[in-house]
Design a protein around this motif. Sequence first.
Motif, PDB file in Angstrom:
ATOM      1  N   GLU A 130       0.965  -1.280  -0.081  1.00 34.51           N
ATOM      2  CA  GLU A 130      -0.054  -0.039  -0.031  1.00 34.51           C
ATOM      3  C   GLU A 130       0.929   1.188   0.066  1.00 34.51           C
ATOM      4  O   GLU A 130       0.619   2.276  -0.727  1.00 34.51           O
ATOM      5  CB  GLU A 130      -1.070   0.178   1.103  1.00 34.51           C
ATOM      6  N   ILE A 131       2.348   1.316   0.908  1.00 29.70           N
ATOM      7  CA  ILE A 131       2.913   2.270   0.768  1.00 29.70           C
ATOM      8  C   ILE A 131       3.702   2.758  -0.358  1.00 29.70           C
ATOM      9  O   ILE A 131       4.039   3.886  -0.966  1.00 29.70           O
ATOM     10  CB  ILE A 131       3.915   2.097   1.861  1.00 29.70           C
ATOM     11  N   ALA A 132       4.094   1.312  -1.111  1.00 28.43           N
ATOM     12  CA  ALA A 132       4.834   1.505  -2.448  1.00 28.43           C
ATOM     13  C   ALA A 132       3.664   2.048  -3.232  1.00 28.43           C
ATOM     14  O   ALA A 132       4.443   2.623  -4.331  1.00 28.43           O
ATOM     15  CB  ALA A 132       5.105   0.181  -2.740  1.00 28.43           C
ATOM     16  N   ARG A 133       2.503   1.778  -3.412  1.00 24.99           N
ATOM     17  CA  ARG A 133       1.880   2.605  -4.345  1.00 24.99           C
ATOM     18  C   ARG A 133       1.696   3.882  -4.139  1.00 24.99           C
ATOM     19  O   ARG A 133       1.924   4.627  -5.139  1.00 24.99           O
ATOM     20  CB  ARG A 133       0.487   1.738  -4.359  1.00 24.99           C
ATOM     21  N   PRO A 146       4.767  19.090  -7.756  1.00 24.20           N
ATOM     22  CA  PRO A 146       5.628  18.619  -6.711  1.00 24.20           C
ATOM     23  C   PRO A 146       5.032  18.771  -5.433  1.00 24.20           C
ATOM     24  O   PRO A 146       5.163  17.884  -4.443  1.00 24.20           O
ATOM     25  CB  PRO A 146       6.634  19.899  -6.737  1.00 24.20           C
ATOM     26  N   ARG A 147       4.028  19.757  -5.193  1.00 27.02           N
ATOM     27  CA  ARG A 147       3.218  19.844  -3.868  1.00 27.02           C
ATOM     28  C   ARG A 147       2.224  18.750  -3.739  1.00 27.02           C
ATOM     29  O   ARG A 147       2.293  18.164  -2.538  1.00 27.02           O
ATOM     30  CB  ARG A 147       2.406  21.212  -3.931  1.00 27.02           C
ATOM     31  N   GLY A 148       1.654  18.117  -4.683  1.00 27.45           N
ATOM     32  CA  GLY A 148       0.795  16.946  -4.782  1.00 27.45           C
ATOM     33  C   GLY A 148       1.833  15.750  -4.425  1.00 27.45           C
ATOM     34  O   GLY A 148       1.444  14.921  -3.392  1.00 27.45           O
ATOM     35  N   ALA A 149       3.046  15.558  -5.076  1.00 27.63           N
ATOM     36  CA  ALA A 149       3.823  14.552  -4.437  1.00 27.63           C
ATOM     37  C   ALA A 149       4.120  14.693  -3.161  1.00 27.63           C
ATOM     38  O   ALA A 149       4.331  13.547  -2.591  1.00 27.63           O
ATOM     39  CB  ALA A 149       5.220  14.430  -5.493  1.00 27.63           C
ATOM     40  N   ALA A 150       4.678  15.778  -2.539  1.00 26.49           N
ATOM     41  CA  ALA A 150       5.130  15.856  -1.218  1.00 26.49           C
ATOM     42  C   ALA A 150       3.783  15.433  -0.331  1.00 26.49           C
ATOM     43  O   ALA A 150       4.136  14.884   0.694  1.00 26.49           O
ATOM     44  CB  ALA A 150       5.570  17.332  -0.862  1.00 26.49           C
ATOM     45  N   ALA A 151       2.733  15.729  -0.596  1.00 25.65           N
ATOM     46  CA  ALA A 151       1.698  15.559   0.129  1.00 25.65           C
ATOM     47  C   ALA A 151       1.358  13.983   0.188  1.00 25.65           C
ATOM     48  O   ALA A 151       1.294  13.433   1.318  1.00 25.65           O
ATOM     49  CB  ALA A 151       0.327  16.102  -0.246  1.00 25.65           C
ATOM     50  N   LEU A 152       1.555  13.332  -0.907  1.00 29.06           N
ATOM     51  CA  LEU A 152       1.367  11.593  -0.810  1.00 29.06           C
ATOM     52  C   LEU A 152       2.480  11.182  -0.085  1.00 29.06           C
ATOM     53  O   LEU A 152       2.327  10.137   0.464  1.00 29.06           O
ATOM     54  CB  LEU A 152       1.396  11.551  -2.325  1.00 29.06           C
ATOM     55  N   ILE A 153       3.850  11.544  -0.135  1.00 26.47           N
ATOM     56  CA  ILE A 153       5.023  11.121   0.610  1.00 26.47           C
ATOM     57  C   ILE A 153       4.519  11.424   2.012  1.00 26.47           C
ATOM     58  O   ILE A 153       4.849  10.469   2.763  1.00 26.47           O
ATOM     59  CB  ILE A 153       6.192  11.680  -0.030  1.00 26.47           C
TER      60      ILE A 153
END
Length: 260
Positions: A130-133, A146-153
């Motif tokens: 789940e985390i890998a996805r 980049p902001r969306g990517a940071a939120a997901l991480i």
Amino acid sequence: MKYVSPSSKETAFNCSHCGALARQHWYSTHADPIGKDELPLVIDAAKLEGLNLDHIEDNDERDRWRKWAERKAIGRPFFQDESRYCDVYVHNVWFSHCFNCNEIAVWLCDRMIYPQRGEAPLANEDLPAEIARDYEEASSILDLSPRGAAALIRLAIQKLCKHLGQTGKNINNDIKALVQEGLDPRVQKALDSVRVIGNNAVHPGQVDLHDNRETAESLFKLLNLIAEKMISEPKHVDEVYASLPETARAEIMRRDGKSE
């Protein structure tokens, strides 16, 4: 470990298929006419295995299908074939060929369009599915958002804390609990960095308007570091210990006054 992002300006970078930092060979492309009133032959890789090719009358075409099937190219939308004479060149479409795994990537201008794995380092292979996805999804939008990517991480790190036995509701409380359990100081620093980077008030999964690509890239690295220290290293130690002869393990247990 050094990581070089895939780039049309490099001849060696980390392959988006195998993850290795390897030499990449570049190829230009061309287009061959398929004949008047003919339709494209769409190769569905998912149907190649065990395919009966006897119905294909053209011997060359049947041999090509069989060759592709024998290569077990299941799930791969692109195939390598023998060179053929061409009279139409296609500009700004390129192929990079990995020396390590022999797979290809497809580029449109200076952007990789296949495989769609984004530009972040590959996720730690021991991350829960789940985390890998979440990691892969964040990687796929790193360039666009980049902001969306940071939120997901941040959300993925919250889930990782939960996987490590914490509540996953408050990263500060999770860090405190992990420290009490003997958390590696380097991992504590990584988690505190995640908490502080950007904005203390931002909750995992929420977008921080101050985030940028540099912030997102740092979070990817921190997540992999936490996974390496908390999951991969203990796993490797356990594997080595389990490979010891049973008599040696028993002697170690007696020495430490423990029982298996």
